[in-house]
Design a protein around this motif. Structure first.
Motif, PDB file in Angstrom:
ATOM      1  N   LYS A  43      37.714   8.205  15.519  1.00 46.57           N
ATOM      2  CA  LYS A  43      36.971   8.268  14.256  1.00 46.57           C
ATOM      3  C   LYS A  43      35.499   7.974  14.508  1.00 46.57           C
ATOM      4  O   LYS A  43      35.145   7.192  15.381  1.00 46.57           O
ATOM      5  N   ARG A  44      34.647   8.616  13.717  1.00 43.99           N
ATOM      6  CA  ARG A  44      33.218   8.339  13.818  1.00 43.99           C
ATOM      7  C   ARG A  44      32.886   7.052  13.068  1.00 43.99           C
ATOM      8  O   ARG A  44      33.202   6.910  11.899  1.00 43.99           O
ATOM      9  N   ILE A  45      32.275   6.153  13.778  1.00 41.68           N
ATOM     10  CA  ILE A  45      31.892   4.877  13.184  1.00 41.68           C
ATOM     11  C   ILE A  45      30.387   4.723  13.287  1.00 41.68           C
ATOM     12  O   ILE A  45      29.799   4.948  14.341  1.00 41.68           O
ATOM     13  N   TYR A  46      29.759   4.347  12.209  1.00 47.22           N
ATOM     14  CA  TYR A  46      28.316   4.114  12.212  1.00 47.22           C
ATOM     15  C   TYR A  46      28.073   2.603  12.135  1.00 47.22           C
ATOM     16  O   TYR A  46      28.526   1.951  11.184  1.00 47.22           O
ATOM     17  N   PRO A  47      27.422   2.036  13.140  1.00 47.00           N
ATOM     18  CA  PRO A  47      27.145   0.607  13.084  1.00 47.00           C
ATOM     19  C   PRO A  47      26.469   0.232  11.769  1.00 47.00           C
ATOM     20  O   PRO A  47      25.486   0.849  11.373  1.00 47.00           O
ATOM     21  N   SER A  48      27.031  -0.777  11.111  1.00 45.43           N
ATOM     22  CA  SER A  48      26.540  -1.160   9.792  1.00 45.43           C
ATOM     23  C   SER A  48      25.493  -2.252   9.855  1.00 45.43           C
ATOM     24  O   SER A  48      24.894  -2.577   8.845  1.00 45.43           O
ATOM     25  N   ARG A  49      25.269  -2.813  11.063  1.00 43.90           N
ATOM     26  CA  ARG A  49      24.291  -3.890  11.195  1.00 43.90           C
ATOM     27  C   ARG A  49      23.950  -4.065  12.665  1.00 43.90           C
ATOM     28  O   ARG A  49      24.622  -3.524  13.550  1.00 43.90           O
ATOM     29  N   THR A  50      22.953  -4.868  12.913  1.00 45.16           N
ATOM     30  CA  THR A  50      22.579  -5.146  14.298  1.00 45.16           C
ATOM     31  C   THR A  50      23.450  -6.281  14.829  1.00 45.16           C
ATOM     32  O   THR A  50      24.069  -7.039  14.061  1.00 45.16           O
ATOM     33  N   ILE A  51      23.453  -6.431  16.130  1.00 46.76           N
ATOM     34  CA  ILE A  51      24.228  -7.518  16.727  1.00 46.76           C
ATOM     35  C   ILE A  51      23.646  -8.873  16.327  1.00 46.76           C
ATOM     36  O   ILE A  51      24.370  -9.856  16.162  1.00 46.76           O
ATOM     37  N   GLU A  52      22.324  -8.916  16.134  1.00 45.24           N
ATOM     38  CA  GLU A  52      21.699 -10.170  15.684  1.00 45.24           C
ATOM     39  C   GLU A  52      22.205 -10.573  14.305  1.00 45.24           C
ATOM     40  O   GLU A  52      22.473 -11.759  14.043  1.00 45.24           O
TER      41      GLU A  52
END
Length: 548
Positions: A43-52
């Motif tokens: 599935k295509r996943i779009y990062p919703s936030r930064t690792i910070e």
């Protein structure tokens, strides 16, 4: 154009963290960890936030509830659970048969056994007295025998015959011809229903052992005695103790103010010395009246891991662990404290960070897809690396969890190290709260004991004057226990001994809690090396000193 600008900005940030600008630009252009889509299970996943942002939330979830007065409030709630289970509950706050603490005057050589999940240890221990500073107790000779899978499969008496043969192997040259009985102390790391200080009914051992087949419900002391008799050894099992009680006793012999024994390794537990009057009579089961006449206090097996239900500050990763556990809610506090679970909590957080914040390039190493695949020992090695480049941490993670996408970046391993630090710090804080809650409970029950003792007619002193075994009405016992200024907590176990900074963090949290308590005194953690063997020897010395 917007994507290019974001990629350039992210590359610049990475450059400032130590990578070359070209390397950083290529890494973010080809596989931008915080910006572009990636595949998870097709599935295509779009990062919703930064690792910070992910780490900021993780810190709030792990440490927020125990910051400020949060840990103090939690410890008060935990103390209520401890007190409630002094009166009921068949599986925790269990008063043992052992009510004897050493005076430090016990001397001599003692035969001690330690039977664990993988090793049998047979030792001769010499006790020289508390005044022999630095040489109070010594293992004169000890031999360890591996309990192999084949030995675990020995059924019934065959296993105990094997044990007896190993005991004979170690001590037969030390037996004097005119000695009738050889007393023995045993640290037994399996369930047993104790019926006396040296007797207990066998329960299922688990861990792949078949030794209880045909012997369930029979007396462990008599079984060992019978097996040894066949080898020409006339042994008498005088004391059976568990690992936390052994830890307490091993240091009580050296430090007279030791009242706790703490285990924190794969699992966790605490033994504590409390007034016998703190418990309902039903908690003691069937015991002779003579036991109650001689016992002012008792060593208690708290089964600490079973506490914490409905009061623990759980994160969503804790809840995931609990939901997938074969026995959810059985040991809530154990899940947040012990070495068996710390790595799994971190793994669950890493999985989410990979999927939502682009950690590890948005691709989880295949080995981490399996539950409990991230060992707490690996976390400890990662945390131990304080160098700027985290080279040792990178090597540890890459060796145990390689990825087809290549090794993690410095930013990745730094994030994983941060998660490990949050999880270990929370564990240390909650363990400190456990010790503190029991310390306050002990103060309170001692005060209740003292008040009740003033209303009780004085009784004659017990016959055993070489161990701390005073009657319930003994004013000297009351005054002595209440007057302890610095209470010692003996500890043992791989996590508290070896996890970087864990002991120091735990002590700091304890000090802070104690400083705000209405009760006087201090609480100090002290190491208890070889505690199972030494504790078994001390328990034996206490049990037999009145007979010598």
């Amino acid at each position: 154009m917007t994507t290019l600008k974001k990629s350039l900005l992210a590359a610049l940030k990475s450059f400032l963290r130590g990578r070359s600008f070209l390397q950083a630009l290529l890494a973010f252009w080809v596989s931008p960890k915080t910006l572009q889509e990636h595949q998870v299970d097709g599935k295509r996943i779009y990062p919703s936030r930064t690792i910070e942002e992910f780490l900021e939330e993780a810190e709030k979830l792990f440490l927020g509830p125990i910051s400020g007065d949060g840990l103090r409030r939690y410890s008060s709630d935990l103390k209520l659970q401890f007190r409630e289970r002094l009166q009921s509950h068949a599986e925790c706050m269990l008063p043992s048969f052992n009510h004897l603490l050493p005076t430090g005057n016990e001397r001599g050589q003692y035969l001690a056994l330690d039977v664990g999940g993988s090793t049998l240890r047979v030792a001769l221990v010499e006790l020289r007295g508390r005044d022999a500073t630095g040489r109070e107790s010594e293992i004169v000779r000890m031999v360890s025998f591996k309990i192999t899978p084949e030995i675990k499969k020995l059924e019934g008496m065959s296993f105990f015959d094997w044990m007896a043969a190993r005991i004979y192997e170690v001590i037969h040259t030390d037996i004097s011809p005119d000695r009738d009985i050889i007393p023995m102390g045993l640290a037994w790391s399996f369930p047993v229903e104790q019926v006396s200080l040296g007797g207990g009914l066998l329960l299922g051992m688990g861990k792949g052992f078949l030794a209880t087949n045909g012997l369930l419900g029979q007396d462990l002391g008599e079984i060992i005695k019978f097996a040894c008799k066949k080898k020409g050894l006339n042994v008498q099992l005088e004391a059976i103790i568990n690992d936390s009680s052994a830890t307490l006793l091993s240091q009580a012999y050296v430090h007279g103010s030791t009242r706790f024994g703490l285990i924190l390794g794969t699992g966790t537990n605490i033994a504590v010395h409390l007034p016998a009057s703190a418990f309902s009579r039903s908690k003691y089961g069937k015991r002779p009246d003579s036991w109650f006449e001689s016992a002012s206090h008792v060593i208690v097996n708290t089964e600490l891991g079973m506490f914490g239900k409905d009061i623990l500050p759980l994160t969503r990763w804790d809840e995931l662990l609990n939901t997938s556990h074969p026995r959810p809610e059985f040991q809530p506090l154990e899940h947040l404290l012990s070495g068996f679970y710390l790595g799994e909590i971190c793994r669950l957080a890493i999985v989410e960070a990979v999927e939502t914040a682009g950690l590890l390039g948005g691709q989880l190493p295949p080995s981490l897809e399996k539950p409990y695949s991230l060992d707490t020992e690996i976390l400890s090695r990662i945390e131990a690396d304080t160098s700027p480049a985290l080279e040792k941490a990178l090597a540890q993670f890459t060796t145990h969890h390689p990825s087809p996408n290549g090794p993690p970046t410095l930013s990745d391993i730094s994030a994983i190290r941060t998660l490990a630090k949050l999880i270990s710090r929370r564990s240390a804080a909650l363990l400190a709260a456990s010790v503190f809650s029991l310390w306050e409970l002990r103060h309170e029950t001692e005060a209740e004991f003292a008040a009740a003792s003033k209303l009780t007619k004085p009784a004659p002193p017990p016959k055993n004057d070489s161990a701390v075994a005073l009657s319930l009405s003994s004013s000297s016992s009351v005054d002595g226990e209440a007057g302890i200024a610095s209470t010692k907590v003996a500890f043992n176990g791989s996590v508290i001994e070896h996890y970087p900074q864990y002991q120091d963090m735990c002590q700091c949290y304890i000090d802070d809690l104690v400083s705000r308590s209405e009760h006087p005194g201090s609480v100090d953690l002290v190491p208890a090396l070889e505690s199972s063997i030494l504790g078994a020897a001390v328990a034996l010395a206490c049990a037999t000193s009145g007979e010598q």
